[in-house]
Structures are given as C-alpha cells and as structure tokens.
Design a protein around this motif. Sequence first.
Motif, PDB file in Angstrom:
ATOM      1  N   CYS A  55       0.843  -1.197   0.000  1.00 56.44           N
ATOM      2  CA  CYS A  55       0.000   0.000   0.000  1.00 56.44           C
ATOM      3  C   CYS A  55       0.882   1.252   0.000  1.00 56.44           C
ATOM      4  CB  CYS A  55      -0.904   0.016   1.229  1.00 56.44           C
ATOM      5  SG  CYS A  55      -2.232  -1.198   1.202  1.00 56.44           S
ATOM      6  N   TYR A  62      -0.356   3.364  -7.831  1.00 57.27           N
ATOM      7  CA  TYR A  62      -1.318   2.289  -8.034  1.00 57.27           C
ATOM      8  C   TYR A  62      -1.584   2.067  -9.522  1.00 57.27           C
ATOM      9  CZ  TYR A  62      -2.467   2.339  -3.038  1.00 57.27           C
ATOM     10  OH  TYR A  62      -2.415   2.242  -1.676  1.00 57.27           O
ATOM     11  N   HIS A  65       1.333   0.256 -11.060  1.00 61.12           N
ATOM     12  CA  HIS A  65       1.311  -1.157 -10.676  1.00 61.12           C
ATOM     13  C   HIS A  65       0.286  -1.935 -11.502  1.00 61.12           C
ATOM     14  CE1 HIS A  65       3.120  -0.404  -6.404  1.00 61.12           C
ATOM     15  NE2 HIS A  65       4.013  -0.322  -7.368  1.00 61.12           N
ATOM     16  N   LEU A  87      -4.675  -1.776  -4.568  1.00 59.98           N
ATOM     17  CA  LEU A  87      -4.929  -1.380  -5.959  1.00 59.98           C
ATOM     18  C   LEU A  87      -6.444  -1.236  -6.163  1.00 59.98           C
ATOM     19  CD1 LEU A  87      -2.372  -3.570  -7.938  1.00 59.98           C
ATOM     20  CD2 LEU A  87      -2.075  -1.322  -6.928  1.00 59.98           C
ATOM     21  N   CYS A 113      -8.753  -4.250  -2.992  1.00 63.03           N
ATOM     22  CA  CYS A 113      -8.884  -4.105  -4.453  1.00 63.03           C
ATOM     23  C   CYS A 113     -10.377  -4.041  -4.779  1.00 63.03           C
ATOM     24  CB  CYS A 113      -8.206  -5.272  -5.174  1.00 63.03           C
ATOM     25  SG  CYS A 113      -6.423  -5.338  -4.967  1.00 63.03           S
TER      26      CYS A 113
END
Length: 381
Positions: A55, A62, A65, A87, A113
Amino acid sequence: MDDNVENYINFLSDDCLICIFNKLESESDRNAFGLTCKNWFKVRNIARKSIIFHCSFNPKVYKEHANCLSKLLARSPYLNLVSLAGLTELPDAALNQLRISGASLQSLSFYCCSGITDDGLEVVSIGCPNLVSLELYRCFNITDHGLENLCKGCHALKSLNLGYCVAISDQGIAAIFRNCPNISTIIIAYCRGLSGVGFRGCPGTLSHLEAESCMLSPDGLLDVVSGGGLEYLNLYNLKSPTGLDGLDRVGYARSLRFLNLRMCRYLTDDSVTAIASGCPLIEEWSLAVCHGVRLPGWSAIGLLCNKLRILHVNRCRNICDQGLQALGDGCVCLQVLHIHGCGKITNNGLASFSIARPNVKQRADEVMCIGPSIEDLFRLQ
C-alpha cells in the motif's frame, strides 16, 4: 573482467544460475542480477516466487502497478504468492494472465482491491487450481455468484478473508463448504448479510473464524460451531438481530481454546455458564465491556474454566469484589488478568485478589485481538 571468466559465466546453465539467484537475500541484489543481461533477466523471472505490491496511498503508483501487472505475471510462470494490496482501481482484465501463469499460485491477496468483481474471481477459479490462501478484504463488488464460481475451481482453499464483502450472503458461504473440504480459516468481519446458517454442516477442518461486528442469529451461531473443530472464535461486537442473547450456542464448541466476546453487550450469565461448562479447553477469553455478566457468570468461570490462562474483564460494569474473588478461588491455571475501569471493584478487592493469587499478572492495557495472530494463517509456510 578476464575474458576466460566472462566466457565461463556465459556458459553457466539456467539451473546453475537459478541456484545462484536463490542464494541472494536482498531485493536489490536480485534486481541487479536481472539487469546483468537478457539471459539473466529471463532466469530472474523464472526463479521469481512472489510479486508483492505494498500500500502506498498514491494513485499514480497504483496506476503504474496495475499497468505492469500483466507483464509481470506473463514473465513469471512459477509464482507462489501474489499480493496486490491497495490497488483500488485494479480491473478484472488485469488478471487475465492468471489463466496461463496461475497454476503454481498458492497465495493471492486482493486486499482493498475494490474494483475486482465476480468476473475476476472466475479468472482466478480457472487459472489458480492450487490456491490455498485468498484475501478479498474490502472487495465490495464480490457476490455469492463470484464465490460459487471461485470454489468450483479452487478446491484446495484453506484460508479465506471475506472481511467487508458486504454483498455476500449465507448462500455463498455454503458454496465454499460444499466445494472446499480443507477450509480451516474464514474471516467474515462486518458481513452483516450473514445470519450464520451457511455454516451448517461445515467441515471439522474449520478451526478459526473471525466474525467481528456480524449479525449472526442464534440458529446461525449453532451452525457456526456445528463442524466441531473450531478452536478460535472472534465475535467481537456481535450484533443481535433480535436484541436477545443467543450466545449460549457457543457452548457446543467443545474444542474452543480462544474466544473473543468483547463488547457483546447482550451476553448474559446463562450464556457465560453454558460456555464455561461446554468449552473446557478455553485458554483465553475476552469479556471486556460485557456489562451483562454478573456474579453468577464470574462464579461459573471460576468453577469450570480450569485451563483458562488469560482473562480480559476491562470496563465490565458488573464485576464486583465477590466476582473477582470467585475467579481467584477457581481458574487454577490463570496467569494474566486484564483489568481496569471496573467501577464495582474496590482497592481492597484487588488487594485481596493479589494476596490470594500472587502469580497472576494484573494488566491495565486493553487489547482488541486475542490468541494467535490469524494473519499468520494467510502466510505460506
């Protein structure tokens, strides 16, 4: 570098290079290894066992990624662990590569997520047949349909985190138990659409359950303990759909060793007595902020809980000197008593307890979680 040495390195087999790579302990050394040349980069990806995104609370990070995930999965065919924490906008499409490269995956975390839906779980079901641990914490879009698809392909599941999956019901939980016979750990914290009846007929392998702030019915509680193997049960701040106490059903969990009933304000002496009588193996019990427990309840604990080592009574309004004495006269294995903010206990009562049980450590700190760390059960051994 000497030409002979360089030539020798170039002729090292991939197996040899993988052995070397596995000896490297730091992430920086492993990254440097992969940047040496194309072949070493390939070896690094083959040897990679985990992908972990931490995180960062940075939307830009994010997004980066999420964009690179498919490439990383494609290059790393032998992964054991993938953690995609935080994410929040990760789309289901980013998981498509798991259909090809997920066969060796055992641990998968979609922690927070919230963009993952039932479609993403269907990909996991198809591509990850050997999955043992799955975290879906705060995946708000997961429904019973997704859980049903998931467990049709992931029969090896042992640990499942469904905390804050607010759209699931008992139907989804029942599907898990029908298809995953080795399930041992489930977290359903804040899943208030569950009554507990989905646990009916759960396997004896179920040993750990987190049900913090759930709305389990009395019949649902009976189903929760029906498997007979439950050792750890967290019912912190359990809500009552009827406004009445139904926690006496916990007394059927004869293998129970750790019980967290903190802030269960509907709890009564009758239920405490039923639990103390029916659960002889309890080692740690939290009754913090349980105002309904009075002298008969404390007396039952003192008389019946002969293996109790740690007891939490913080801020219990109705424990008095006599209740404390009852605990001191019994509970022969008691080692730690968490006690503070108990207005009916006098200084003389505490002093008498200390004299009678000098080996019991009295602690003023108030802890929310008790027993072994349930997070450890989601880590690969």
